[in-house]
Each structure stands twice: as structure tokens, then as C-alpha cells.
Design a protein around this motif. Sequence first.
Motif, PDB file in Angstrom:
ATOM      1  N   VAL A  23      43.657 -83.164  29.064  1.00  0.00           N
ATOM      2  CA  VAL A  23      44.563 -82.670  27.843  1.00  0.00           C
ATOM      3  C   VAL A  23      43.313 -81.094  28.048  1.00  0.00           C
ATOM      4  CG1 VAL A  23      43.824 -83.107  25.219  1.00  0.00           C
ATOM      5  CG2 VAL A  23      44.087 -85.000  26.512  1.00  0.00           C
ATOM      6  N   SER A  24      44.503 -80.759  27.665  1.00  0.00           N
ATOM      7  CA  SER A  24      44.235 -78.728  27.230  1.00  0.00           C
ATOM      8  C   SER A  24      42.589 -78.872  26.582  1.00  0.00           C
ATOM      9  CB  SER A  24      45.492 -78.071  27.048  1.00  0.00           C
ATOM     10  OG  SER A  24      44.966 -76.854  27.154  1.00  0.00           O
ATOM     11  N   ILE A  25      42.301 -77.548  26.785  1.00  0.00           N
ATOM     12  CA  ILE A  25      40.779 -77.733  26.199  1.00  0.00           C
ATOM     13  C   ILE A  25      41.467 -76.226  25.351  1.00  0.00           C
ATOM     14  CG2 ILE A  25      38.259 -76.828  25.901  1.00  0.00           C
ATOM     15  CD1 ILE A  25      38.123 -78.377  28.214  1.00  0.00           C
ATOM     16  N   THR A  26      42.149 -75.340  26.613  1.00  0.00           N
ATOM     17  CA  THR A  26      42.173 -73.893  25.893  1.00  0.00           C
ATOM     18  C   THR A  26      43.310 -73.878  24.868  1.00  0.00           C
ATOM     19  OG1 THR A  26      42.256 -73.790  28.588  1.00  0.00           O
ATOM     20  CG2 THR A  26      43.613 -71.832  27.139  1.00  0.00           C
ATOM     21  N   ALA A  27      44.842 -75.265  24.946  1.00  0.00           N
ATOM     22  CA  ALA A  27      46.089 -75.575  24.130  1.00  0.00           C
ATOM     23  C   ALA A  27      44.702 -75.312  22.475  1.00  0.00           C
ATOM     24  CB  ALA A  27      46.806 -76.540  24.030  1.00  0.00           C
ATOM     25  N   THR A  28      43.220 -76.133  22.163  1.00  0.00           N
ATOM     26  CA  THR A  28      42.695 -75.599  21.149  1.00  0.00           C
ATOM     27  C   THR A  28      41.962 -74.709  21.370  1.00  0.00           C
ATOM     28  OG1 THR A  28      42.955 -77.836  21.166  1.00  0.00           O
ATOM     29  CG2 THR A  28      41.080 -77.751  19.815  1.00  0.00           C
ATOM     30  N   LEU A  29      41.081 -74.512  21.990  1.00  0.00           N
ATOM     31  CA  LEU A  29      40.679 -73.606  21.851  1.00  0.00           C
ATOM     32  C   LEU A  29      40.148 -71.900  22.388  1.00  0.00           C
ATOM     33  CD1 LEU A  29      37.368 -75.634  22.035  1.00  0.00           C
ATOM     34  CD2 LEU A  29      38.554 -75.530  20.261  1.00  0.00           C
ATOM     35  N   PRO A  30      41.511 -70.795  22.327  1.00  0.00           N
ATOM     36  CA  PRO A  30      42.021 -70.424  23.295  1.00  0.00           C
ATOM     37  C   PRO A  30      41.498 -69.043  23.296  1.00  0.00           C
ATOM     38  CG  PRO A  30      43.209 -70.347  20.752  1.00  0.00           C
ATOM     39  CD  PRO A  30      42.850 -71.453  21.176  1.00  0.00           C
ATOM     40  N   PHE A  31      40.230 -69.042  22.916  1.00  0.00           N
ATOM     41  CA  PHE A  31      39.768 -67.822  23.100  1.00  0.00           C
ATOM     42  C   PHE A  31      38.718 -68.459  23.700  1.00  0.00           C
ATOM     43  CE2 PHE A  31      37.735 -70.830  20.104  1.00  0.00           C
ATOM     44  CZ  PHE A  31      36.343 -71.296  20.833  1.00  0.00           C
ATOM     45  N   ILE A  32      38.719 -69.533  24.939  1.00  0.00           N
ATOM     46  CA  ILE A  32      38.102 -69.759  25.846  1.00  0.00           C
ATOM     47  C   ILE A  32      38.931 -69.372  26.845  1.00  0.00           C
ATOM     48  CG2 ILE A  32      37.044 -72.214  27.205  1.00  0.00           C
ATOM     49  CD1 ILE A  32      35.206 -71.229  25.309  1.00  0.00           C
ATOM     50  N   GLY A  33      40.162 -69.853  26.934  1.00  0.00           N
ATOM     51  CA  GLY A  33      41.078 -69.440  28.101  1.00  0.00           C
ATOM     52  C   GLY A  33      40.526 -70.126  29.422  1.00  0.00           C
ATOM     53  N   ASP A  35      38.347 -69.873  31.162  1.00  0.00           N
ATOM     54  CA  ASP A  35      36.713 -69.607  31.938  1.00  0.00           C
ATOM     55  C   ASP A  35      35.654 -70.325  31.672  1.00  0.00           C
ATOM     56  OD1 ASP A  35      34.244 -68.320  32.307  1.00  0.00           O
ATOM     57  OD2 ASP A  35      34.541 -66.577  30.756  1.00  0.00           O
ATOM     58  N   MET A  36      35.659 -71.329  32.611  1.00  0.00           N
ATOM     59  CA  MET A  36      34.629 -72.199  32.728  1.00  0.00           C
ATOM     60  C   MET A  36      33.359 -72.383  32.532  1.00  0.00           C
ATOM     61  SD  MET A  36      34.264 -76.053  32.908  1.00  0.00           S
ATOM     62  CE  MET A  36      36.433 -76.548  33.682  1.00  0.00           C
ATOM     63  N   ARG A  37      32.296 -70.574  32.996  1.00  0.00           N
ATOM     64  CA  ARG A  37      31.514 -69.989  32.413  1.00  0.00           C
ATOM     65  C   ARG A  37      30.548 -69.897  31.313  1.00  0.00           C
ATOM     66  NH1 ARG A  37      30.394 -65.626  37.405  1.00  0.00           N
ATOM     67  NH2 ARG A  37      28.150 -65.571  36.304  1.00  0.00           N
ATOM     68  N   GLN A  38      32.499 -69.018  30.865  1.00  0.00           N
ATOM     69  CA  GLN A  38      32.091 -69.255  29.610  1.00  0.00           C
ATOM     70  C   GLN A  38      32.096 -70.481  28.482  1.00  0.00           C
ATOM     71  OE1 GLN A  38      33.336 -67.562  25.200  1.00  0.00           O
ATOM     72  NE2 GLN A  38      35.086 -67.263  27.087  1.00  0.00           N
ATOM     73  N   LEU A  39      32.546 -71.880  28.630  1.00  0.00           N
ATOM     74  CA  LEU A  39      32.420 -73.363  28.236  1.00  0.00           C
ATOM     75  C   LEU A  39      31.409 -73.382  28.427  1.00  0.00           C
ATOM     76  CD1 LEU A  39      33.763 -75.661  26.875  1.00  0.00           C
ATOM     77  CD2 LEU A  39      34.485 -76.423  28.551  1.00  0.00           C
ATOM     78  N   ILE A  40      30.044 -73.898  29.204  1.00  0.00           N
ATOM     79  CA  ILE A  40      29.887 -74.111  29.564  1.00  0.00           C
ATOM     80  C   ILE A  40      28.054 -73.260  28.697  1.00  0.00           C
ATOM     81  CG2 ILE A  40      27.276 -74.235  31.758  1.00  0.00           C
ATOM     82  CD1 ILE A  40      29.991 -74.305  33.414  1.00  0.00           C
ATOM     83  N   GLN A  41      28.579 -72.121  28.788  1.00  0.00           N
ATOM     84  CA  GLN A  41      27.446 -71.367  28.373  1.00  0.00           C
ATOM     85  C   GLN A  41      27.409 -71.506  27.154  1.00  0.00           C
ATOM     86  OE1 GLN A  41      25.635 -68.234  29.076  1.00  0.00           O
ATOM     87  NE2 GLN A  41      24.382 -69.238  27.124  1.00  0.00           N
ATOM     88  N   ARG A  42      28.608 -71.606  25.617  1.00  0.00           N
ATOM     89  CA  ARG A  42      29.469 -72.794  24.600  1.00  0.00           C
ATOM     90  C   ARG A  42      28.910 -73.639  24.355  1.00  0.00           C
ATOM     91  NH1 ARG A  42      33.182 -68.134  21.859  1.00  0.00           N
ATOM     92  NH2 ARG A  42      32.238 -69.630  19.941  1.00  0.00           N
ATOM     93  N   PRO A  44      27.124 -76.431  23.787  1.00  0.00           N
ATOM     94  CA  PRO A  44      26.239 -76.689  22.701  1.00  0.00           C
ATOM     95  C   PRO A  44      26.990 -77.181  21.031  1.00  0.00           C
ATOM     96  CG  PRO A  44      24.504 -75.670  24.094  1.00  0.00           C
ATOM     97  CD  PRO A  44      25.785 -75.271  24.306  1.00  0.00           C
ATOM     98  N   GLU A  45      27.678 -75.915  21.330  1.00  0.00           N
ATOM     99  CA  GLU A  45      28.570 -75.327  19.537  1.00  0.00           C
ATOM    100  C   GLU A  45      30.337 -76.698  20.225  1.00  0.00           C
ATOM    101  OE1 GLU A  45      30.454 -71.948  19.658  1.00  0.00           O
ATOM    102  OE2 GLU A  45      28.546 -71.243  20.528  1.00  0.00           O
ATOM    103  N   LEU A  46      30.670 -76.218  21.297  1.00  0.00           N
ATOM    104  CA  LEU A  46      31.765 -76.889  20.840  1.00  0.00           C
ATOM    105  C   LEU A  46      32.152 -78.097  21.717  1.00  0.00           C
ATOM    106  CD1 LEU A  46      33.343 -73.762  23.094  1.00  0.00           C
ATOM    107  CD2 LEU A  46      33.652 -74.430  20.612  1.00  0.00           C
ATOM    108  N   ARG A  47      30.798 -78.858  22.177  1.00  0.00           N
ATOM    109  CA  ARG A  47      31.135 -80.195  22.728  1.00  0.00           C
ATOM    110  C   ARG A  47      31.577 -81.476  21.943  1.00  0.00           C
ATOM    111  NH1 ARG A  47      25.641 -83.695  24.991  1.00  0.00           N
ATOM    112  NH2 ARG A  47      27.646 -85.978  25.558  1.00  0.00           N
ATOM    113  N   ASP A  48      30.914 -81.066  20.266  1.00  0.00           N
ATOM    114  CA  ASP A  48      31.835 -82.868  19.661  1.00  0.00           C
ATOM    115  C   ASP A  48      33.131 -82.481  19.947  1.00  0.00           C
ATOM    116  OD1 ASP A  48      29.128 -83.699  19.775  1.00  0.00           O
ATOM    117  OD2 ASP A  48      28.422 -82.357  17.459  1.00  0.00           O
ATOM    118  N   GLU A  49      33.926 -81.041  19.594  1.00  0.00           N
ATOM    119  CA  GLU A  49      35.397 -80.354  19.413  1.00  0.00           C
ATOM    120  C   GLU A  49      36.282 -80.884  20.309  1.00  0.00           C
ATOM    121  OE1 GLU A  49      38.121 -77.023  17.568  1.00  0.00           O
ATOM    122  OE2 GLU A  49      35.933 -77.008  17.985  1.00  0.00           O
TER     123      GLU A  49
END
Length: 287
Positions: A23-33, A35-42, A44-49
Motif C-alpha cells: 500500500v502506498s504511503i506516499t499516495a496518502t502522505l505526499p509530503f514524505i515522498g 524519503d525513508m529517513r524522514q519517515l523514521i524521523q517523524r 511517532p506522529e505518523l505511525r497510527d495513520e
Amino acid sequence: MKLARFSTGGELELGLVEGNGIVSITATLPFIGADMRQLIQRWPELRDEIAELPRRKESWIPLSDARLHAPIARPGKIFAIGLNYREHAEESSQSAPQQQIWLLKAATATNGPFDKIDLPKISAAVDYEGELVAVMAPAPRFLQRQNARTAVFGYCVGNDVTARDWQFRSQQWSLSKSFDTHAPFGPWIVTADEIEDPHSLSLKTYVNGELRQSANTGQQIYSLWEQIEHLSQAVTLEPGDLVFTGTPAGVGAAMKPRTFLKAGDIVRVELDRIGMIEARCDPLNDA
């Protein structure tokens, strides 16, 4: 969760692997693109979504239709520990190390989980090293082993490919382990909450279907927690940094006669509960 970087012929995306689909994460959260490093950084705030994404079937595709890339495009740091399994030290005619032995692999060695491994003309002794790879979360300095678990975001399968002739000619091993394409890892990141104990995983490496390495990560001389404690005394571990945790016995350099990778060989590394990576070895014609 299993987090991957993938493409289907177009732009790179991040995805959540569920069963035989992604399932595409990028399609739902386009600001992440992608960038896995940014996803790891964020995280705690994005995990549930992200955990809710499998319910959104419109962005689901069969895993077989996706090309999986290295989960992190360019890790900031790639650490690898040497001689961390006693039997591997013995087959290498070395004593079990009294101190941790560390080296760096260049970020340019990063390679996808199913992309080819280059066999350069300047090395006649390219070897495999199947390993558990830990992916770092944001972490403070000076960690102690009892809280080192908090520094781990997740786990991958890795192959610490090594040009042995370059390794044996010098006491410094980093260059021999940093050739382009010589740090394949993936196929995804399994988040740390899915792996209760990373020291209880079966690790196997095959070459052309022949079992070459078979061990358990519990046989490591220095546990992952000890490794993180040691590294964090010297450097800041940042989101997406990689720690290759050592390889067991069975490398080609220890076979009699020595048996190194050749054109057309297929190297497969499997880790219990994480997955597998597999690569064909091909000559690098312009080396």
C-alpha cells in the motif's frame, strides 16, 4: 510493520507491505515522498495513520508488480562489525576479538535487495557475508546496553559483500567493503516492535542454492545492544543509519579451496521473520 521503497515504473514511493501486496504511503502522505529517513524521523506522529493504510484498497497493488529498492536511498552512516561470530573468527584464523572491531562501508555501496552485485575486474576475490542489519532511530549519545533497544527503528537482511584481495592487502578494511553495489539490504524494514528479540533469528546464506552459512543471531560475540552502546560513545546515531551486525562462518574465503563469487552466481540471504534478499553477480565491464 514492513516498510519499503518501491516503484512500478514511475516515481519512487514508500509503501507498507501487507501479505502479498503493498500500500502506498506516499499516495496518502505526499509530503514524505520516498524519503525513508524522514519517515523514521517523524514515525511517532505518523505511525497510527500508516497502520490504517491497508484499509484503503485504492492504493493497494500486488507485491509482484512492484520493484523493491534499498529501503534507504543513501544512509548517512553504514557501520559493520568484524569477526562477531566465534566460528567465523576461527575460520579466518583469528582469535575471538577482545574488543569490538568496526569499519565503515561507503554510502555509495548501497544496493537494492534484488539488484545485481558488480564483480569488478580489479578484484578476483569478491565474497558474501550474510548479516542482520539494524536500522537506527533518532538516538542520544552515550547509550547504555540496557536502553539500546530504543535506538533501533527496525531490521533488514543484509549482505556485507567484500573484495577479499583488497581486504587482505591492508589492515584497513573499509575500502574492501565499499565497492559500489556491495551493500545490498532489504527487502524492507521490519519495525522493531515486530521483533521481540533480534538475537534469536535463523540466518542462512545460499550460493546457487547451496547452503553456505547457517547460524543464529544469538551466536554473536557482541550483542546488538553492546554494539549500539559502543558506537554511541563515539558518534551520534541518526535516523536511517545502518549497523551490519556481523557474519557467521561459511564465507567463501574460508572454503578449501577458496571459492569466490563468479559471473552468474546467485546469492540469497534469508533471515527468520524478516525476509530474504537475492542478487545475481555480474561483471562490471568498465572497471
